[in-house]
Design an enzyme around this catalytic site. Structure first.
Site, PDB file in Angstrom:
ATOM      1  CB  CYS B  36      -0.886   0.043   1.209  1.00 14.95           C
ATOM      2  SG  CYS B  36       0.014   0.587   2.643  1.00 14.95           S
ATOM      3  CG  ASP B  38       6.007   5.320   3.280  1.00 16.11           C
ATOM      4  OD1 ASP B  38       6.298   4.952   2.136  1.00 16.11           O
ATOM      5  OD2 ASP B  38       6.242   6.440   3.721  1.00 16.11           O
ATOM      6  CB  CYS B  63       9.346   8.597   1.223  1.00 17.03           C
ATOM      7  SG  CYS B  63       8.301   9.139   2.580  1.00 17.03           S
ATOM      8  CB  CYS B 107       5.605   9.098   5.059  1.00 21.80           C
ATOM      9  SG  CYS B 107       4.859  10.038   3.748  1.00 21.80           S
TER      10      CYS B 107
END
Lengths: 387, 211
Positions: B36, B38, B63, B107
């Site tokens: 999906c 992170d 990320c 994130c």
């Protein structure tokens, strides 16, 4: 910092070619008058000549007549003009149905969505795993109310080329107008409007080392199109505003400088890069293996995220792009990768490499090596793929 | 520096601390989901005498802000007691990093959730849950919000995949509106079981599919 940035994002924009700048220069300082009518003063007539000449040359690259080519501020405007102009011209008269592919770039996609809000019905065509439109689905989707089909010539992310000739043929048979967004393919991938039954074509200058802020729309004679930005009577009364003559001249020069030999060189680099990247474990090519833009490579790497790859490559002096949600302004994963049936994971780890004139042959090896190292490093950190 | 990240974020992104796994971890937790977006895994070694975190490691599929937050939060938690570590907030992590872009909250918060979930996992495994709240349908639904739907990148509750939840005598039954042979069915099932099974009063987790 790295000494030289290896720029591999030529599908976003390109560096201007000095020869283009030289061609434009006189139209900033010497021939800066507006293009006047044939009864105007001489600097205006010189400007008019330059504009006509640029128009003739760009139109010729499409196999079109000069009076079929309208200068705009770029692709976004051209595609807005095509979709909204046709909608305004035929919406009440013929019908309110438009067909686009679901992997169009935002100018077409969001123009279609804007028209949807105004009561138009839009069909978003599916694409196969390589990003090609299903011609049978297109044929079935066309109804008596359909006024326009808009399918891109080449995809902005995965580089897949569409069969515009076949799409145009279907539209012609059904009596529906056909627009194609050729932003990423013109003029590297030939498109001749004398052979391909297309009515409207979007093109731009800044992806072929021309200036930003100038593009154009091919409009086949007698295509019903309502002028949607009011103002003066420039550009055959289709696009108002003082003409951007340096831009037009630069665009024509940029088109002239694109040669089949150069395109072959880019394609050779692309092929070598794809081969190298696919040697990295758990990698896969996005887009069609052969029917793709000559300068585009797009590969997904599993277990790692695109923004992280991009930043690590940036630190090593490489500029690339990714379809990862983390990288997009909207935090949405690439609609193109999802459109070809990929999941978020595939979009997450997708990286686009696009070559241009100023890339050197050795860039292929250096970037391939850097990507292999960065992906390996990030996989060490990743909780996935370790079994 | 044209990047939206501070020097500290970039430093932690470039050289993340405490990366890897602990094979004989006393507790672990995974937040997010592979398909999906992170995902963070956090591993703990805890001294049972004073409940201090003696070692902590993390892994990230994410990320730069995700990796940097994982790095900073493990640094902050190391040596702290579970109670102290539990109180580390995203805000503190973000401040220590010199700030994170607002758009990256999602994130980076995952790493903080990962730490908390690992601590909860330890407490549940070692019977340390003080309040011993019973596992209710409401609790299950709340926890299912941490299970991602890989098709959308949003959780399974928000995307209306959860059709039914039942809790009876230590058995949790979750019915998903998804065919059993769906490409993500197994991954989602595994994620759900992992999130609920360590509960002190849960003996069995059954995930069923429609069709």
């Amino acid at each position: 910092m790295a000494e030289r940035i290896v720029y591999l994002d030529n599908a976003a924009t390109t560096r201007l070619d000095e020869r283009v700048l030289e061609a434009m220069r006189p139209y900033f300082f010497d021939v800066y008058a507006v293009a006047t009518s044939q009864f105007g003063y001489s600097p205006g007539l010189d400007a008019r000549d330059a504009l006509d000449d640029a128009r003739t040359r760009i139109a010729a690259a499409l196999g079109a007549a000069p009076e079929e080519f309208v200068f705009t501020s770029g692709s976004t405007e051209s595609s807005n003009m095509a979709l909204k102009g046709v909608a305004m011209a035929l919406g009440e008269k013929k019908g309110k149905h438009i067909i686009v592919s679901k992997i169009e770039d935002f100018p077409v996609l969001n123009s279609a969505r804007a028209l949807e809000k105004q009561g138009f019905r839009v069909t978003y065509l599916d694409v196969d795993e390589h990003g090609r439109v299903d011609l049978e689905q297109l044929r079935d989707a066309i109804t008596p109310e359909t006024i326009l089909v808009s399918v891109q010539a080449a995809n902005q992310e995965i580089g897949t080329l569409q069969d515009v000739a076949a799409i145009g043929q279907i539209c012609r048979e059904k009596g529906v107008l056909f627009h194609t967004d050729a932003t990423h393919s013109f003029p590297r991938v030939p498109l001749d409007v004398r052979e391909v039954p297309v009515d409207l074509v979007t093109v731009t200058a800044h992806l072929i080392h021309g200036p930003k802020g100038v593009g154009g729309l091919y409009v086949r004679s007698h295509t019903p199109l309502v002028k949607w930005m009011d103002g003066g009577f420039q550009e055959f009364n289709l696009r108002a505003g003082t003409e951007n003559i340096p831009g037009a001249v630069g665009f024509a020069k940029a088109v002239e400088l694109v040669t089949p030999e150069e395109t072959a060189r880019l394609q050779e680099m692309r092929d070598r890069l794809i081969e190298r990247l696919l040697q990295i474990p758990h990698s896969r090519l996005n887009g069609h293996p052969t029917l793709r833009l000559p300068h585009n490579a797009n590969v997904s790497f599993r277990f790692v995220e695109g923004e992280s790859i991009l930043l690590h490559l940036d630190m090593r002096g490489f500029a690339v792009s990714t379809g990862s949600a983390c990288f997009s302004r909207s935090l949405e994963a690439s609609h193109v990768i999802l459109g070809i049936g990929g999941d978020h994971e595939r979009a997450h780890g997708s990286v686009r490499f696009t070559f241009g004139r100023f890339n050197r042959d050795e860039d292929v090896d250096t970037v391939a090596q850097a990507v292999a190292e960065v992906v390996a490093r990030l996989r060490e950190i990743s909780p996935l793929g370790k079994e | 520096m044209p990047l939206p990240y501070t020097e500290t974020v970039m430093e932690h992104f470039r050289h993340p601390r405490n990366v890897g796994r602990i094979e004989d971890a006393d507790a672990k937790a995974v937040e997010g989901s592979p398909a999906c977006g992170d995902m963070v895994a956090v591993y703990l070694k805890v001294d049972p005498k004073d409940l201090r975190i003696t070692d902590i490691k993390f892994e990230s599929y994410g990320c730069a802000s995700n990796i940097a937050t994982g790095s900073i939060i493990t640094e902050m938690a190391k040596g702290k007691t579970l109670d102290e570590a539990k109180r580390i907030t995203w805000k503190q992590a973000s401040e220590t990093l010199g700030g994170l872009p607002p758009i990256k909250v999602h994130c980076s918060i995952l790493a903080v959730d990962g730490l908390r979930a690992a601590i909860e996992n330890y407490e549940e495994r070692h019977g340390l849950v003080k309040e011993r709240k019973p596992t209710t349908v409401e609790f299950v639904r709340k926890r299912l919000k941490r299970v991602m739907n890989p098709m959308t990148g949003l959780d399974v509750v928000r995307t209306k995949l959860v059709k039914e939840v039942e809790v009876t005598d230590g058995t949790v039954r979750v019915v998903l509106d998804l065919p059993e042979d769906h490409q993500f069915a197994a991954a989602i099932r595994e994620d759900i079981v992992e999130k609920l099974e360590p509960r002190w009063d849960v003996e069995r987790v059954i995930v069923e599919f429609t069709e």
